[in-house]
Design a protein around this motif. Structure first.
Motif, PDB file in Angstrom:
ATOM      1  N   ARG A 158       0.834  -1.215   0.000  1.00 35.50           N
ATOM      2  CA  ARG A 158       0.000   0.000   0.000  1.00 35.50           C
ATOM      3  C   ARG A 158       0.864   1.259   0.000  1.00 35.50           C
ATOM      4  NH1 ARG A 158      -4.206  -1.629   4.803  1.00 35.50           N
ATOM      5  NH2 ARG A 158      -5.305  -3.279   3.698  1.00 35.50           N
ATOM      6  N   LYS A 182       2.178   3.154  -3.205  1.00 35.50           N
ATOM      7  CA  LYS A 182       1.354   4.131  -3.932  1.00 35.50           C
ATOM      8  C   LYS A 182       1.813   5.554  -3.649  1.00 35.50           C
ATOM      9  CE  LYS A 182      -2.745   1.201  -3.708  1.00 35.50           C
ATOM     10  NZ  LYS A 182      -4.030   1.000  -3.059  1.00 35.50           N
ATOM     11  N   GLY A 218      -5.860   5.203   4.002  1.00 38.87           N
ATOM     12  CA  GLY A 218      -6.519   6.457   3.676  1.00 38.87           C
ATOM     13  C   GLY A 218      -6.869   7.200   4.952  1.00 38.87           C
ATOM     14  N   ASN A 234      -4.442   9.433   0.748  1.00 39.75           N
ATOM     15  CA  ASN A 234      -3.557   8.301   1.024  1.00 39.75           C
ATOM     16  C   ASN A 234      -2.433   8.777   1.924  1.00 39.75           C
ATOM     17  OD1 ASN A 234      -4.877   6.310  -0.476  1.00 39.75           O
ATOM     18  ND2 ASN A 234      -3.941   7.027  -2.370  1.00 39.75           N
TER      19      ASN A 234
END
Length: 199
Positions: A47, A50, A68, A73
């Motif tokens: 994750r 990103k 999030g 993010n």
């Protein structure tokens, strides 16, 4: 006729649920919930990718969360020995703060305005003061930061110190970089060490 249809539907749903549980569905469901609430280190790192490349960060740091937050993010990391926290928020095209804000003469006011827009129930910034400005490396660039002291309410910590910086990534998105610790324990060297290795 309608009653028979409802009975048939109930029997069908019961068979589906029993079949799901019989063939390991219950364990699968528990695993999915566990992975969502307590993701593995691999999932967290996946994750985090990103937001940036964290593969070169020093082993003194641990990425705690990649998730999030308030529609953005974010990655949260900790320096294991000192407890100092590092946060990167990808604001995308919805800029919260910009590099120009950080460089400006009224950076303190611009940051206070940004803070006031973020409503977070469990913590609130009571006082916020910029005490110096500087630069550091992150995402392969030299980026400006402001050093601050602040008082938090609704948390047991109270006085904190840290930095706020903004870097523009290769896609033109602003990323807010924050490092913070208790007021007397904050170290700029720790912040520099973490942020310089993110690409």
């Amino acid at each position: 006729m309608g009653c028979l249809k409802n009975v048939t539907r109930s029997i069908f749903l019961t068979v589906v649920i029993v079949g799901f549980v019989t063939f390991g569905g219950h364990d699968w469901l528990k695993m999915q919930v566990k992975n969502y609430l307590n993701p593995s280190k691999e999932t967290i790192l996946e994750r985090a990718q990103k937001i940036g490349d964290f593969s070169k960060i020093n082993k003194e740091f641990e990425i705690e969360k990649a998730t999030g937050i308030l529609g953005y993010n974010a990655v949260l990391a900790e320096h294991k020995a000192s407890g100092q926290k590092m946060l990167i928020v990808d604001s995308g095209k919805k800029a919260i703060l910009t590099q120009e804000d950080i460089k400006s003469d009224n950076a303190e006011e611009k940051i206070k305005t940004a803070i006031s827009k973020i409503k977070y129930q469990s913590a609130a910034v009571e006082e916020f003061n910029v005490i110096e400005k500087g630069t550091m490396k992150s995402y392969g660039q030299e980026v400006p930061y402001v050093r601050f002291v602040a008082k938090l309410k609704k948390l047991p910590i109270g006085d904190i110190s840290g930095i706020i910086s903004v870097v523009k990534d290769k896609n033109g998105n602003d990323k807010i970089l924050v490092s913070v610790n208790e007021k007397d324990r904050y170290s700029q060297l720790i912040a520099n060490e973490f942020f310089k290795d993110i690409k």
